[in-house]
Design a protein around this motif. Structure first.
Motif, PDB file in Angstrom:
ATOM      1  N   LEU A   1      53.210  32.208 -13.818  1.00 16.48           N
ATOM      2  CA  LEU A   1      51.917  32.788 -14.188  1.00 16.48           C
ATOM      3  C   LEU A   1      51.963  34.289 -13.923  1.00 16.48           C
ATOM      4  O   LEU A   1      52.303  34.719 -12.821  1.00 16.48           O
ATOM      5  CB  LEU A   1      50.774  32.164 -13.394  1.00 16.48           C
ATOM      6  CG  LEU A   1      50.431  30.699 -13.694  1.00 16.48           C
ATOM      7  CD1 LEU A   1      49.336  30.218 -12.754  1.00 16.48           C
ATOM      8  CD2 LEU A   1      50.000  30.516 -15.155  1.00 16.48           C
ATOM      9  N   VAL A   2      51.630  35.070 -14.942  1.00 15.04           N
ATOM     10  CA  VAL A   2      51.606  36.529 -14.839  1.00 15.04           C
ATOM     11  C   VAL A   2      50.227  37.014 -15.250  1.00 15.04           C
ATOM     12  O   VAL A   2      49.641  36.505 -16.223  1.00 15.04           O
ATOM     13  CB  VAL A   2      52.690  37.161 -15.746  1.00 15.04           C
ATOM     14  CG1 VAL A   2      52.561  38.672 -15.761  1.00 15.04           C
ATOM     15  CG2 VAL A   2      54.078  36.745 -15.282  1.00 15.04           C
TER      16      VAL A   2
ATOM     17  N   ARG B   1      43.197  32.118  -6.579  1.00 12.78           N
ATOM     18  CA  ARG B   1      43.125  32.234  -8.043  1.00 12.78           C
ATOM     19  C   ARG B   1      44.050  31.225  -8.716  1.00 12.78           C
ATOM     20  O   ARG B   1      43.709  30.638  -9.751  1.00 12.78           O
ATOM     21  CB  ARG B   1      43.510  33.665  -8.436  1.00 12.78           C
ATOM     22  CG  ARG B   1      43.281  33.997  -9.892  1.00 12.78           C
ATOM     23  CD  ARG B   1      43.613  35.461 -10.132  1.00 12.78           C
ATOM     24  NE  ARG B   1      43.677  35.768 -11.543  1.00 12.78           N
ATOM     25  CZ  ARG B   1      44.274  36.835 -12.039  1.00 12.78           C
ATOM     26  NH1 ARG B   1      44.840  37.713 -11.212  1.00 12.78           N
ATOM     27  NH2 ARG B   1      44.317  37.052 -13.338  1.00 12.78           N
ATOM     28  N   ILE B   2      45.215  30.992  -8.122  1.00 17.77           N
ATOM     29  CA  ILE B   2      46.157  30.002  -8.643  1.00 17.77           C
ATOM     30  C   ILE B   2      45.591  28.598  -8.463  1.00 17.77           C
ATOM     31  O   ILE B   2      45.683  27.743  -9.355  1.00 17.77           O
ATOM     32  CB  ILE B   2      47.520  30.113  -7.923  1.00 17.77           C
ATOM     33  CG1 ILE B   2      48.115  31.513  -8.104  1.00 17.77           C
ATOM     34  CG2 ILE B   2      48.477  29.045  -8.412  1.00 17.77           C
ATOM     35  CD1 ILE B   2      48.429  31.883  -9.528  1.00 17.77           C
TER      36      ILE B   2
ATOM     37  N   HIS C   1      43.310  23.545 -10.589  1.00 24.11           N
ATOM     38  CA  HIS C   1      42.218  22.573 -10.606  1.00 24.11           C
ATOM     39  C   HIS C   1      41.715  22.365 -12.029  1.00 24.11           C
ATOM     40  O   HIS C   1      41.534  21.221 -12.477  1.00 24.11           O
ATOM     41  CB  HIS C   1      41.074  23.047  -9.706  1.00 24.11           C
ATOM     42  CG  HIS C   1      39.863  22.154  -9.760  1.00 24.11           C
ATOM     43  ND1 HIS C   1      39.841  20.897  -9.206  1.00 24.11           N
ATOM     44  CD2 HIS C   1      38.636  22.346 -10.332  1.00 24.11           C
ATOM     45  CE1 HIS C   1      38.659  20.335  -9.426  1.00 24.11           C
ATOM     46  NE2 HIS C   1      37.920  21.198 -10.102  1.00 24.11           N
ATOM     47  N   GLU C   2      41.485  23.452 -12.748  1.00 24.26           N
ATOM     48  CA  GLU C   2      41.003  23.309 -14.127  1.00 24.26           C
ATOM     49  C   GLU C   2      42.059  22.633 -14.999  1.00 24.26           C
ATOM     50  O   GLU C   2      41.733  21.818 -15.869  1.00 24.26           O
ATOM     51  CB  GLU C   2      40.631  24.671 -14.723  1.00 24.26           C
ATOM     52  CG  GLU C   2      40.055  24.516 -16.129  1.00 24.26           C
ATOM     53  CD  GLU C   2      39.702  25.833 -16.793  1.00 24.26           C
ATOM     54  OE1 GLU C   2      39.483  25.818 -18.021  1.00 24.26           O
ATOM     55  OE2 GLU C   2      39.660  26.876 -16.113  1.00 24.26           O
ATOM     56  N   LEU C   3      43.328  22.973 -14.770  1.00 24.37           N
ATOM     57  CA  LEU C   3      44.411  22.342 -15.538  1.00 24.37           C
ATOM     58  C   LEU C   3      44.395  20.830 -15.325  1.00 24.37           C
ATOM     59  O   LEU C   3      44.494  20.054 -16.288  1.00 24.37           O
ATOM     60  CB  LEU C   3      45.760  22.925 -15.115  1.00 24.37           C
ATOM     61  CG  LEU C   3      47.006  22.313 -15.763  1.00 24.37           C
ATOM     62  CD1 LEU C   3      46.993  22.522 -17.274  1.00 24.37           C
ATOM     63  CD2 LEU C   3      48.273  22.902 -15.153  1.00 24.37           C
TER      64      LEU C   3
ATOM     65  N   HIS D   1      42.031  31.305 -19.445  1.00 22.89           N
ATOM     66  CA  HIS D   1      40.693  31.237 -18.841  1.00 22.89           C
ATOM     67  C   HIS D   1      40.648  31.978 -17.501  1.00 22.89           C
ATOM     68  O   HIS D   1      39.574  32.388 -17.052  1.00 22.89           O
ATOM     69  CB  HIS D   1      40.272  29.778 -18.601  1.00 22.89           C
ATOM     70  CG  HIS D   1      40.171  28.971 -19.855  1.00 22.89           C
ATOM     71  ND1 HIS D   1      40.025  27.598 -19.848  1.00 22.89           N
ATOM     72  CD2 HIS D   1      40.193  29.334 -21.161  1.00 22.89           C
ATOM     73  CE1 HIS D   1      39.961  27.161 -21.092  1.00 22.89           C
ATOM     74  NE2 HIS D   1      40.064  28.185 -21.901  1.00 22.89           N
ATOM     75  N   HIS D   2      41.798  32.104 -16.864  1.00 21.86           N
ATOM     76  CA  HIS D   2      41.873  32.745 -15.547  1.00 21.86           C
ATOM     77  C   HIS D   2      42.589  34.099 -15.620  1.00 21.86           C
ATOM     78  O   HIS D   2      43.046  34.608 -14.603  1.00 21.86           O
ATOM     79  CB  HIS D   2      42.595  31.807 -14.568  1.00 21.86           C
ATOM     80  CG  HIS D   2      41.879  30.506 -14.360  1.00 21.86           C
ATOM     81  ND1 HIS D   2      41.011  30.289 -13.312  1.00 21.86           N
ATOM     82  CD2 HIS D   2      41.874  29.361 -15.089  1.00 21.86           C
ATOM     83  CE1 HIS D   2      40.514  29.061 -13.399  1.00 21.86           C
ATOM     84  NE2 HIS D   2      41.024  28.474 -14.461  1.00 21.86           N
TER      85      HIS D   2
END
Length: 566
Positions: A70-71, A111-112, A117-119, A171-172
């Motif tokens: 994730l970047v 943040r990760i 959680h949403e994933l 989304h993030h």
């Protein structure tokens, strides 16, 4: 069948198989389903010979662990290489990488954690049972593992997972990178495929039980796996042959390009006993004793773990660790299914043609243990000593996808797939050509992107900074100060700018020469042997410039920014 939201609308998704009007399979699902049938047929033959009259079907199961990076989107948007190729074509190593191993399984950044959680919620809504999530070895690298399913359903679920990762990341304000090697110098990403055989009445055929030396059923299926991997190791290597995976395999972070099987001490000992006439005992794992009064002794797993092995037995399954993070699991799995089905068929032929099944089983087990022992290796697969030893054993070490893919059109391989009705010779050759073409196109896109960034972003930035240094040096000289540091840095800068210009021109020439070759394989070799080294030369120049040029002028976000800033 499932419904999925796409923007403001909803779409009905129906799992499908695709074929031509002349019945050739155009997808990966069709040969996967065919291979499952072949594996079922030959597994059932073995079970029937062993006296099993109740099992009706044998199903390969899969649990694919998905690694990813994730970047921050703000950084990714400024990197044309990430946008077009999925990996960074430039980037000087940061002062800190993964050497402290402090990221692996560490506490999740908030943040990760919110992203994960949403994933999970999105995947659960779609029927994908995501189970575990954690930090991986490299900074900014993570992993998701699902609950096991049948191979075909698990493959569909993994495709859904990869697509959902991309969407949820946005989304993030992240960009999800699934490339096998998005950053040089730190771990790449794989897709560990945990594969086993399950019957419809609940038996795991790769479960050794407490006394595996007495478990004929387990030993037959285990030995079939070992023989299949040894006999078709080149084919198994070809199943993971992609340009992206070339950056990952063979380095001290991922399985090597050499195929071997890890069994652990207990099963290796049994395998050795079989080679010497028959297995009579099973080593036990013993206990873990921590020397702490509040913690009881714990039973030790006798199968152990070897994180360096490309194909490892781990309890009641095999973990195939060479699959690339962007790959569909369908290709590696239909190849694995077919290989194993073929050897099981050979064993079934022998057992069905004998009056003394038990005696024949011992003969088969002994034969496999003697003739395929070379593929068993429990040591450090990353070491140079293993490369030397593997060569002495006669194990192939194919370091790149172009050479590896040739196994797909080997007459023995095409005969294998036709024999089991998985793919025709025509279908195999089509896949070979397509995979080679993808290999070449991927390199070509990277090469053109390399030129674009180097010429339009890096050279102007380096020239701007050289002008600043030159002006400062001149002003110091005019007031009587010798600008030694400025002059020294300016000379380095000037040389690197000159080398970069020359290397860009060389890369352009190599691309033109390679692109004019008509033969697919010859063209892939030209891109491998000429274009890739020329790209590396440009990268070396650029990475050296990054360490000199003022970061306020440098046009690309650094590795430190992308790997550590959240």
């Amino acid at each position: 069948v499932f419904i999925r939201s796409n923007g403001s609308g909803k779409t009905l998704y129906i799992p499908s198989a695709y074929c031509s009007y002349t019945s050739e399979a155009l997808d990966k699902k069709t040969p996967l389903l065919r291979s499952m049938d072949a594996l079922n047929r030959n597994s059932m033959r073995i079970l029937r010979v062993l006296g099993n009259t109740t099992t009706r079907r044998v199903i390969p199961t899969l649990g694919p662990e998905q690694e990813y990076f994730l970047v921050d989107k703000n950084f990714a948007d400024k990197r044309l290489d990430l946008l077009l190729t999925g990996r960074t074509l430039f980037g000087a190593p940061p002062p800190k990488g993964q050497e402290m191993a402090d990221h692996y399984f560490g506490t999740l950044h908030e943040r990760i954690a919110n992203f994960m959680h949403e994933l999970n919620m999105e995947l659960w809504h779609l029927g994908v049972s995501a189970k575990t999530q954690h930090n991986e070895v490299s900074p900014a690298q993570y992993e998701l593992a699902p609950i096991y399913g049948t191979v075909n359903v698990a493959t569909d679920h993994n495709q859904i997972t990869m697509d959902t990762m991309h969407k949820v990341a946005l989304h993030h304000d992240f960009v999800c990178l699934l490339h096998e090697k998005p950053f040089a110098g730190v771990n790449g990403s794989g897709k560990h495929c945990n594969w086993s055989l399950l019957t419809d009445d609940g038996m795991n055929l790769l479960d050794p039980g407490k006394t595996p030396h007495e478990n004929q059923q387990f030993l037959l299926f285990l030995s079939a796996m070992i023989k299949a991997v040894d006999k078709y190791s080149g084919l198994l290597r070809a199943s993971v042959a992609t340009y992206g995976n070339d950056h990952r395999l063979g380095t001290n972070e991922a399985p090597p390009a050499i195929i071997s099987v890890f069994l652990g001490d207990q099963l290796t000992d049994i395998f050795d006993q079989l080679a010497n006439g028959g297995a009579t005992e099973s080593k036990q794992g013993g206990d873990l004793r921590l020397g702490v009064s509040t913690i009881p002794k714990l039973p030790k797993d006798s199968t152990d773990r070897n994180r360096t092995s490309p194909f490892a037995f781990t309890g009641n399954k095999f973990e195939f660790r060479m699959v690339g993070s962007t790959q569909s699991t369908a290709g590696p799995c239909y190849i694995l299914n077919t290989m194993v089905a073929d050897v099981l068929g050979e064993i079934a032929d022998s057992l069905e043609d004998t009056d003394n099944v038990n005696e024949k089983i011992q003969e088969i087990l002994r034969d496999i243990a003697v003739n395929h022992n070379r593929i068993i290796f429990n040591g450090d697969n990353y070491s140079y000593d293993w490369v030397v030893e593997a060569e002495e054993r006669g194990l192939p070490n194919v370091m790149n996808a172009a050479d590896s893919l040739k196994a797909l059109i080997d007459p023995e391989v095409t005969s294998l797939f036709e024999r089991h009705g998985v793919l025709t010779k025509h279908e195999m050759h089509a896949r070979y050509e397509i995979l080679l073409e993808r290999y070449t196109k991927a390199i070509n896109i990277e090469a053109l992107t390399t030129i674009d960034i180097a010429r339009r972003q890096i050279l102007p930035a380096a020239m701007e900074y050289s002008g600043i240094l030159a002006d400062a040096a001149l002003k110091l000289k005019n007031i009587g100060i010798t600008p030694d540091v400025h002059t020294s840095e300016l000379k380095k800068l000037y040389n690197l700018i000159g080398w970069l210009g020359d290397d860009i021109t060389t890369l352009e020439a190599k691309i033109e020469k390679s692109s004019n070759i008509s033969d697919t394989f010859e063209q892939s070799c030209a891109y491998r042997d000429m274009v890739i080294p020329a790209m590396e030369s440009v990268r070396n120049d650029v990475d050296s410039l990054e360490l000199i040029v003022d970061p306020l002028i440098w046009p690309l976000p650094s590795y430190a920014d992308m790997l550590f800033k959240r």
